[in-house]
Design an enzyme around this catalytic site. Structure first.
Site, PDB file in Angstrom:
ATOM      1  N   GLU A  97      -5.737  -7.413  -2.128  1.00 50.53           N
ATOM      2  CA  GLU A  97      -6.266  -7.751  -0.796  1.00 50.53           C
ATOM      3  C   GLU A  97      -7.735  -7.419  -0.877  1.00 50.53           C
ATOM      4  O   GLU A  97      -8.092  -6.280  -1.196  1.00 50.53           O
ATOM      5  CB  GLU A  97      -5.666  -6.864   0.305  1.00 50.53           C
ATOM      6  CG  GLU A  97      -4.411  -7.372   0.942  1.00 50.53           C
ATOM      7  CD  GLU A  97      -3.882  -6.396   2.017  1.00 50.53           C
ATOM      8  OE1 GLU A  97      -4.697  -5.789   2.741  1.00 50.53           O
ATOM      9  OE2 GLU A  97      -2.665  -6.245   2.092  1.00 50.53           O
ATOM     10  N   GLU A 130       0.821  -1.210   0.000  1.00 52.27           N
ATOM     11  CA  GLU A 130       0.000   0.000   0.000  1.00 52.27           C
ATOM     12  C   GLU A 130       0.853   1.256   0.000  1.00 52.27           C
ATOM     13  O   GLU A 130       0.723   2.110   0.871  1.00 52.27           O
ATOM     14  CB  GLU A 130      -0.926  -0.015   1.208  1.00 52.27           C
ATOM     15  CG  GLU A 130      -1.848  -1.197   1.155  1.00 52.27           C
ATOM     16  CD  GLU A 130      -2.724  -1.323   2.372  1.00 52.27           C
ATOM     17  OE1 GLU A 130      -2.408  -0.720   3.391  1.00 52.27           O
ATOM     18  OE2 GLU A 130      -3.716  -2.027   2.277  1.00 52.27           O
TER      19      GLU A 130
END
Ligand code: IPT
Length: 957
Positions: free
Chosen positions: A280, A190
């Site tokens: 995810e 991320e």
């Protein structure tokens, strides 16, 4: 809610299929090598398209390597073909340049087990991982390294390159290109809102230099509006950019309140020449409000899974999914990041912390078996969806451009609607034009299929969902299902009228111009055998959701019944199953076999009208757990006494720190600066009294849920809550963990030495979610200290875990222990002699630290899996917390200051199932308290399981 950046990324289209650079270092002779490539539609292995069905697993949250096999086999049995693995730097590295990959940290073994379980691996070595682990995976010694973490600052660069050098060396030989099963390499975590492209690029350069040759990917999170780069192009770009999505949010306390508060959960396409990748996707939740993980399981339960996963599949066309988490596990030791997670990291996952299968597991089976058995799903384009006769119901469709098979999503137009609506779809299928009745009850979603070559059959359309199909005993066997009580229809195409035999249930068949139409109500399990008509025979099994969930697809067999089928092979006319059973029950096997062997024992069977074998499996033997008696207890905290000998402690005399927060004391008192990174730390401060002292003012950082306890000259002055995270999420509080303690008159005498003793808890290190050193390098320990009525200098000494960064207990690792006196003396270890301690459990403890120890024997039936927890009784105790040591392993923290958790998992392996176990509880009390009673509880009992050997646990130093 979320902005879509599709338009931006369509500009980046280069339409060629990309082949992975092929420069693999020498592989072992026999290992078959495979190639991983990809294009607009999907990942391919040796040119064959695969739909990646992955779930995340944290080996570091399951400190019993034999149980890795249990969980990974459960992943495989749920229809996953991939496991995604974060590697937690902090878990392996107690000190700069020192790594441990043995025992519970043996990730080489983990990668072998994953491959043996039949799973591809997405390797995610960070360096940063988040994952609600302490420091987000950064070792706490990194707080002492100059240069901003998650950037290309030289100090940080040298540190992460060293980590990657070690972990890449273990991953590389496990790549599919060298005979292993690692297929993708995740770069960072991320990093979408950060801008250091040189850093992203360097991680990949390092990986390539270390022999990583599978495609690189990254997981962008989560709000597209905050993306400064998605690493889809330009410097630092990865090969396959993916997206993280948690549409249901984390409000477990209100599992029904909203629907997708964090957005529609549709995975963005970031490049035209790579597959859409849900790197995810939410499959559980953290529980910041302490609602309990069963509530999180409800929040992200089958209803959510049906709606969001199916919507995403059809609307986004993603062909790679990694569900976070499949199994969450346990924050044992000091593994937890302090803000949002207690000891349990159950996460409301499909597989619970105690390795039980939930109703979410059933839903994964229903969806995954469909995804794995229907190959055309790996290559689809959006197409016009059949019109719905009722605007309450909406449709979205995709089709395979080669086979023309169609997939139609059916759900409520108002996504949150809970009504029961019916409509007719005006559906032009590849095999003709049809009116197809559909019904949607509540927040359901279905993916209907048309124009599909199902084995040797032609499925024209069905308004039941297809779960799976296999070819066995010369016929196709297909499982279809629908909501209990709803109408179902399935149409199959034949050259001439086939023979239809309804073996079970009530099914109406009609034939007209090539179409055999079956009409039924989804109720129980109906069975229909169709033969002739110019095709090989077909056995249709038409069930409800619950009936569908009873099926297992293992190797060449379809199995119905038992609580888990781990694997199936067929050889010489015999079907061999490895299976778990919770009770004596029937198992039905559809396979080319006349005999059945389960877990090595032959099973007497009969042949059913469906041509399957049915036999009865025995259940487990009953299990009785011992009561916990024979306690002994002892209070410690000698550090609080003025005469305590601290000559061996370190003087806290440093004057500089890498923490952006500069201390308010003349010397640095931060625990990390002295190598004490985890658990409790003691301070002793000496000054000469004036007799006029009135108040001690302190300030300490502990992370959320932490506190500190203060003594002066042996007198307990009280406790205060420690400071917590300070960053843009929660603006910097100039006085975060302040405590003022009144000094009783006469306690400090003029001209006499006085000693302040402070026990500071460290609940873990902040993560580095936004790459902000103010957050990550926030100190732990004392930040300010002064005495009112005195200007005398205070000279401080500090003591944390024995040995500091030089680990004393290498087996249990850096996160197992802090610096309580009992821990430094080995009171938590099995061989410690507690004979001289007071007999009986302490009914009352005083402020400070009190230990209680006992031992118990277990001799559980062999070949059974009995997950056991330690349960604290009564209302959750306030004013104290308990560190739980089982055979020397720190398995968590109990107490009202920490959270509502009362059951603490004692994983088999650490728990000796055949032998003596030692429990040691360290009670740290802020007030006088009555510790809660504890007992052992069995949370399940299965015949089967996997063999679990004892994890080596040194009983002394
Ligand atoms: C996502 C992280 O990548 C993952 O490590 C974990 O922390 C997860 O969140 C939450 O459990 S990102 C987040 C913004 C949802």
């Amino acid at each position: 809610m979320r902005a879509r950046l599709l338009t931006l990324f369509t500009a980046i289209a280069t339409v060629l299929a990309i082949t992975v650079p092929a420069s693999p270092p020498a592989a072992s002779a026999a290992a078959p090598r495979h190639r991983v490539t990809y294009d607009h539609y999907s990942v391919m292995i040796d040119g064959k398209r695969v739909l990646l069905r992955s779930a995340e697993f944290h080996y570091f949250r399951l400190p019993s390597p034999d149980l890795w096999r249990d969980v990974l086999e459960k992943y495989k049995s749920a229809g996953f073909n991939t496991v995604s693995l974060y590697f937690d730097w902090a878990y392996h590295s107690p000190k700069a340049g020192v790594y441990d990959f043995t025992g519970v940290r043996d990730v080489n073994r983990l990668l072998t087990v994953a491959q043996q379980a039949g799973l591809y691996v997405i390797a995610r070595p960070g360096p940063y991982i988040n994952a609600e682990t302490t420091g987000g995976g950064f070792p706490a010694w990194l707080k002492n390294v100059p240069g901003r973490a998650r950037s290309s600052a030289p100090g940080y660069t040298a540190a992460y390159r060293d980590w990657l050098g070690h972990i890449n060396k273990i991953i590389a030989p496990h790549q599919i290109t060298r005979g292993g099963s690692v297929i993708l390499y995740n770069v960072e975590n991320e990093y979408a809102m950060n801008t250091d492209a040189a850093y992203m690029e360097d991680i990949q350069k390092k990986a390539r230099a270390d022999g990583i040759d599978v495609p690189t990917m990254t997981n962008n999170c989560c709000d597209a509006a905050s993306w400064t780069s998605t690493w889809a192009s330009g410097q630092g770009a990865v090969q396959i950019p993916g997206v993280d999505d948690y549409p249901q949010g984390f409000d477990c306390a209100n599992p029904d309140a909203s629907w997708g508060p964090w957005g529609a959960g549709l995975t963005e396409r970031l490049r035209d020449d790579t597959p859409v990748f849900a790197a995810e996707y939410q499959a559980g939740a953290i529980d910041p409000d302490n609602a309990g993980f069963d509530k999180c399981r409800e929040l992200t339960g089958p209803k959510f899974m049906k709606f969001f996963y199916k919507s995403n599949l059809i609307s986004s066309g993603a062909t790679a999914f990694n569900y976070y988490m499949g199994f969450g596990g346990t924050n044992w030791g000091w593994l937890a990041q302090p803000n949002d997670v207690p000891t349990s990291y159950d996460y409301g996952s499909a597989i619970t912390e105690n390795r039980l299968l939930s109703d979410k597991y059933d839903e994964f089976k229903r969806q995954n078996f469909f995804l794995s058995s229907v190959a055309p799903l790996t290559k689809t384009d959006p197409v016009t969806a059949p019109a719905s006769s009722d605007k309450a119901i909406e449709t979205v469709a995709r089709a395979n451009p080669d086979t023309h098979t169609q997939f139609v999503l059916v759900r409520h137009s108002d996504h949150a609607a809970t009504t029961d609506d019916s409509a007719t779809l005006d559906w032009t299928t590849p095999d003709g034009h049809y009116s197809v009745p559909v019904r949607v009850k509540g927040r359901d979603a279905k993916v209907l299929i048309a124009g599909y070559d199902l084995g040797g059959q032609r499925l024209v359309w069905s308004n039941s969902e297809l779960m799976t199909h296999v070819y066995t005993e010369g016929r196709d066997v297909a499982v279809l299902y629908g909501t209990d009580g709803t109408q179902g229809s399935t149409v199959l195409r034949y050259a001439s009228q086939p023979t239809v035999k309804v073996l079970d249930g009530s099914v109406k068949a009609s034939y007209s111009s090539g179409d055999l139409r079956l009409d039924y109500t989804h109720s129980g399990l109906a069975r229909v055998l169709i033969s002739g008509g110019g095709r090989r025979p077909l056995l249709l099994l038409l069930g409800t959701d619950a009936e569908a969930a009873k099926f297992w697809q293992a190797g060449p067999a379809l199995v119905r019944g038992t609580s888990l089928v781990r694997s199936a092979t067929v050889a010489g006319g015999t079907a061999y199953l490895r299976a778990d059973t919770a009770k004596a029950e029937d198992v039905e096997v559809f396979a080319d076999a006349g005999r059945l062997v389960v877990n090595g024992s032959p099973v007497r069977t009969r042949v059913t009208a469906s041509g399957s074998l049915v036999g009865t499996l025995p259940g487990p033997e009953a299990v009785h757990l011992p009561a916990l008696t024979g306690w002994r207890s002892k209070a410690e905290s000698p550090e609080a006494q003025p005469g305590f000998d601290d000559s061996g402690w370190v003087s806290a005399s440093k004057t500089t720190t890498e923490s952006p927060l500069k201390p308010k004391t003349p010397t640095v008192l931060y625990a990390d600066d002295y190598g004490y990174h985890y658990g409790d730390v003691w301070y002793r401060g000496r000054f000469t009294g004036t007799g006029g002292e009135t108040k001690v003012s302190l300030n300490a950082f502990t992370g959320k849920r932490g506190s500190y306890l203060v003594w002066l000259n042996g007198r307990y002055l009280g406790s205060a809550a420690g400071g917590v995270q300070a960053d843009s999420d929660s603006p910097v509080n100039p006085d975060p963990g302040r405590g003022d303690f009144t000094i009783p008159a006469g306690l400090v005498k003029a001209g006499q030495p006085a000693v302040l003793s402070v026990l500071v808890e460290n609940q873990g290190h902040n993560d580095d979610w936004i790459a902000d050193d103010n957050r990550f390098k926030q100190p732990r320990g004392l930040y300010a200290a002064s005495v009112e009525g005195s200007t005398a200098p205070i000279s401080w000494k500090i003591q944390g875990v024995a040995g500091g960064e030089n680990l004393v207990d290498r087996t249990r690792g850096p996160l197992n222990n802090g610096g309580l006196y009992g821990e430094r003396q080995g009171w938590h270890l099995p061989a410690y002699g507690d004979r001289s301690w007071t007999a009986g459990a302490a009914s009352q403890v005083a402020p400070g630290v009190t230990w209680q120890r006992t031992s118990f024997r277990l001799d559980l039936p062999k070949g059974q899996d009995v997950p056991i927890a330690l349960r604290f009784g009564g209302p959750v105790g306030k004013g104290y917390r308990v560190q739980i040591f089982l055979n020397g392993w720190n398995l968590g923290q109990y107490g009202g200051d920490i959270g509502p958790q009362t059951d603490f998992t004692l994983p088999a392996g650490l728990l000796r199932q055949h032998g003596r176990n030692t429990l040691a509880l360290a009670v740290v009390a802020r007030t006088d308290a009555t510790p809660a009673p504890v007992s052992l509880v069995a949370l399940d009992n299965e015949r089967g399981g996997v063999p679990v050997s004892d994890v080596p646990s040194p009983s002394s130093r």
